[in-house]
Design an enzyme around this catalytic site. Structure first.
Site, PDB file in Angstrom:
ATOM      1  N   GLU A 253       0.830  -1.202   0.000  1.00  0.00           N
ATOM      2  CA  GLU A 253       0.000   0.000   0.000  1.00  0.00           C
ATOM      3  C   GLU A 253       0.868   1.258   0.000  1.00  0.00           C
ATOM      4  OE1 GLU A 253      -3.438   2.101   2.789  1.00  0.00           O
ATOM      5  OE2 GLU A 253      -3.006  -0.041   3.010  1.00  0.00           O
TER       6      GLU A 253
ATOM      7  N   GLU B 176      18.822 -12.886  -4.971  1.00  0.00           N
ATOM      8  CA  GLU B 176      19.025 -13.059  -3.525  1.00  0.00           C
ATOM      9  C   GLU B 176      17.711 -12.825  -2.798  1.00  0.00           C
ATOM     10  OE1 GLU B 176      22.990 -10.978  -2.370  1.00  0.00           O
ATOM     11  OE2 GLU B 176      22.222  -9.981  -4.152  1.00  0.00           O
TER      12      GLU B 176
ATOM     13  N   LYS C   8      15.370 -11.147  -0.200  1.00  0.00           N
ATOM     14  CA  LYS C   8      15.305  -9.797   0.381  1.00  0.00           C
ATOM     15  C   LYS C   8      14.924  -9.950   1.857  1.00  0.00           C
ATOM     16  CE  LYS C   8      13.430  -5.197  -0.529  1.00  0.00           C
ATOM     17  NZ  LYS C   8      12.956  -4.924   0.838  1.00  0.00           N
TER      18      LYS C   8
ATOM     19  N   GLU D 276      22.371  -7.089   6.002  1.00  0.00           N
ATOM     20  CA  GLU D 276      21.124  -6.911   6.737  1.00  0.00           C
ATOM     21  C   GLU D 276      21.279  -7.466   8.145  1.00  0.00           C
ATOM     22  OE1 GLU D 276      17.169  -5.320   5.758  1.00  0.00           O
ATOM     23  OE2 GLU D 276      19.078  -5.435   4.684  1.00  0.00           O
TER      24      GLU D 276
END
Length: 714
Positions: A37, A115, A117, A177
């Site tokens: 959204e 990859e 995410k 990450e």
């Protein structure tokens, strides 16, 4: 055809909404709407700005990477910008991306790397001579927070690299990450539920919040993990490709997920996407899509960048999974501040790898917006693929005689009529001195780790003591004695002694944590620290009026009014006196920091934007140390607006309208005494005096440069 006024209104509405959602996401770790959204709103704004460029607002969220800088850590410029990726939910868009790449490479052969995410916090790590020397968050893409000490607690992240595989450059960066494993996230939410704390929405927000903790011991306890996904170095020929860099990072001991794959064709890319669409739920880490990159670094350089993202990479996001099930009832929970939160009780249904029995409904507004009715068949999605929420109703299955849900008018716990303060979404129970769930939750908050951290008093014990009538307020904790506790089930002599020791130790907890532990609405950890540092005692805070409290940095009007109202209650003043009598710290110890000079005496400042040489907090400290005052609003009485990079246009317009001088960070620093002046003043025992001339108004720092360095950025 829409007229210009309606287009301007839509542009302004979209801009304000996206700025608010970005602030909630990056600063408060709250995801109010699904990513899809948000992306749709951003895409609509981007399309309108392309069609009507003359109407685009200067502070449009399409002009920035996203995120803001927390004030809790020093900041650092990124040597290589941490740009955002273009993303899509459509395979057709992937085919268009593939065509653009093919055209940009003029028909040359190329490959992709696909990859997972991972849904965490982007991190840039610097290694020098094989040693980890710095960890910096993404921040706004240009500058991020330095969280090196917290990063060092991540167990699977090597502080010293192995001497294996290809030769390591003397200095390089690793992007990756930081994430919270799903089992750890679930354990953390169970603990928060037991403590009466709000549940964390998803592992991404939990990881982000963890990295902002000041105590690295608490960070270590959260068991964060890291996956590396790119290598950056000034040299352009260290590795020929992204896949080769990933292999090298793994050889050096860095954690690289083994889920990546090199794909020669778009068909192989789509196979990879389809393979992981369901299988990703078997991973111990949250994911929300696939990142596709051109593998060859020279080809990446040929393709180049747009203003905000590379032309050689794109993210494919999986649509949120949904299920249909029946809404059986609504339970209403009362929180620490009296907010009444509805929770939907559902017929159990499998969704995204788990069985969903409950879903968030947030507040009365959402119940009305969805037109929920008991017995409805509802559609449920997982926000961030973790916390379920109702997104719609199957109206075709609704009985003709169904009735709208009537939100309670009385507290479900104590029967007190609910109130709804103007401008707030939640109904609240105002009975803060007699509503059992509020009293329990405040006690649990007081003894929690971030507050008084009383050993032996967990949520279960606090609730048990409350139900037995032993404690109702934090002050009652200090009236507990071994005699009162002897004979209680599951509480032996050793446990009682440990509890007594924990209570005694809490009397040495610093004042700022005590202030936070009182559970005053809006007074979180950071605000409590600011108030304690400014006033240094509870007595001084209680003597201050709301306008004075609002002038303290990071406080503002809403917090000040809440604090002033809390202090005005006789029961709260009595609580403070009982805590004082018990020996709890209600003032900071030691001497207050001494002023450096009176150079800025009588002058007030507002700081706005991101600064080059200092963080905003550091500049605020410099101003206060030199006799100046900080305020949060612009008025005719303001001496200067200090403008940093990306300052919002509203403040500049108001300052210009009120003829308030606008100065840069450099101008502000020039107003302060130099080290030589301070040394001379110390010798003469005379204060440094004000400058004879003010800086030239409306001067801004030069734009920052990224240095023109090329590297793989993701």
């Amino acid at each position: 055809m829409p007229d210009q006024d309606s287009i301007q209104l839509r542009l302004r509405t979209l801009t304000e909404r996206l700025h608010y959602l970005n602030y909630q996401y990056y600063q408060n770790d709250v995801s109010e709407i699904p990513d899809q959204e948000f992306d749709h709103l951003l895409a609509e704004l981007n399309a309108l700005e392309k069609q009507y460029p003359e109407l685009a607002l200067p502070n449009s969220p399409t002009q920035r990477v996203g995120g803001t800088i927390t004030k809790q850590f020093p900041t650092a410029l990124h040597k290589y910008p941490m740009l955002s990726l273009g993303n899509t939910y459509s395979e057709a868009d992937l085919r268009e991306f593939d065509e653009r790449v093919r055209k940009g490479l003029e028909g040359a052969e190329f490959s992709y790397v696909c990859e997972m995410k991972f849904d965490g916090v982007a991190m840039s790590l610097t290694y020098e001579n094989g040693q980890l020397t710095q960890g910096v968050t993404r921040g706004d893409g240009t500058r991020g927070d330095v969280v090196t000490n917290n990063v060092r607690t991540i167990k699977n992240l090597p502080l010293h690299l192995r001497e294996a595989g290809p030769a390591q450059p003397a200095e390089f960066e690793v992007r990756g990450e930081v994430f919270l494993p799903l089992p750890v996230f679930e354990d953390l939410n169970k603990e928060r539920e037991q403590n009466g704390e709000a549940l964390l929405a998803n592992p991404r927000n939990a990881a982000s919040g963890t990295l902002k903790l000041q105590d690295s011991a608490l960070v270590a306890a959260r068991r964060l993990r890291f996956f590396a996904y790119s290598f950056l170095s000034p040299g352009r020929n260290v590795f020929p490709s992204h896949s080769a860099a990933l292999e090298a990072l793994k050889a050096w001991g860095l954690p690289v997920s083994d889920t990546w794959r090199r794909c020669s064709t778009l068909a192989e890319v789509l196979d990879f996407i389809h393979h992981w669409e369901k299988k990703r739920f078997e991973l111990p880490v949250a994911t929300d899509g696939i990142v596709i990159k051109v593998d060859d670094f020279q080809q990446q350089e040929v393709l180049g960048f747009t203003a905000k993202s590379p032309r050689w990479a794109i993210a494919y996001k999986y649509p949120a999974e949904a299920a249909r099930t029946r809404l059986n009832s609504i339970q209403y929970q009362v929180g620490r501040t009296g907010a009444v939160t509805p929770v939907a009780m559902l017929t159990p249904v499998p969704l995204a790898g788990t069985v969903v029995k409950r879903a968030s409904v947030h507040n009365a507004n959402q119940i009305a917006a969805l037109d929920l009715r008991l017995g409805d068949l509802v559609f449920v999605e997982k926000g961030g693929e973790i916390i379920p929420k109702i997104t719609g109703v199957d109206l075709s299955a609704r009985p003709a005689d169904s009735q709208p849900i009537q939100y309670p008018t009385e507290c479900p716990a104590c029967g007190t009529p609910l109130i709804r303060p103007e401008g707030e979404a939640h109904f609240r129970c105002p009975n803060d001195t007699g509503c059992a769930p509020q009293l329990k939750a405040r006690l649990e908050h007081y003894v929690s780790r971030k507050a008084l951290n009383i050993d032996g008093l967990g949520a279960e014990t606090v609730a048990r003591f409350f139900d037995l009538g032993l404690v109702r307020t934090p002050a009652d904790i200090y009236d507990l004695t071994p005699e009162k506790l002897t004979g209680l089930e599951r509480l032996g002599e050793k446990s009682i002694q440990n509890l007594m020791n924990g209570i005694e130790a809490s009397k040495q907890v610093p004042f700022d944590r005590v202030l936070f532990g009182l559970g005053i609405r809006y007074v979180g950890e950071t605000v409590a620290e600011k108030l304690a540092a400014h006033y240094r005692s509870m007595d001084a805070i209680m003597a201050a009026a709301a306008p004075e409290l609002a002038a303290v940095p990071e406080v503002g009007g809403v917090i000040a009014e809440s604090l002033a109202a809390w202090v005005a209650h006789d029961s709260n003043r009595q609580l403070i006196e009982r805590l004082r009598a018990a020996g709890v710290q209600l003032a900071l110890t030691g001497e207050a920091p001494q002023p450096v000079s009176d150079r800025l005496a009588g002058q007030t400042f507002v700081l706005s934007g991101v600064f080059e040489q200092h963080s905003r907090e550091e500049l605020q400290q410099l101003i206060v140390q030199n006799g100046g005052k900080i305020t949060g609003s612009i008025s005719k009485k303001l001496s200067y607006l200090v403008a940093g990079d990306k300052m919002g246009p509203a403040k500049r317009e108001k300052a210009t309208e009120l003829k308030v001088p606008i100065i840069s960070e450099t101008d502000l620093l020039a107003m302060l005494p130099s080290a030589t002046e301070l040394a001379a003043a110390a010798d003469d025992e005379t204060p440094a005096t004000a400058p004879t001339t003010a800086p030239t108004p409306d001067t801004y720092p030069a734009p920052r440069s990224n240095g023109g360095q090329q590297a793989s950025l993701f």
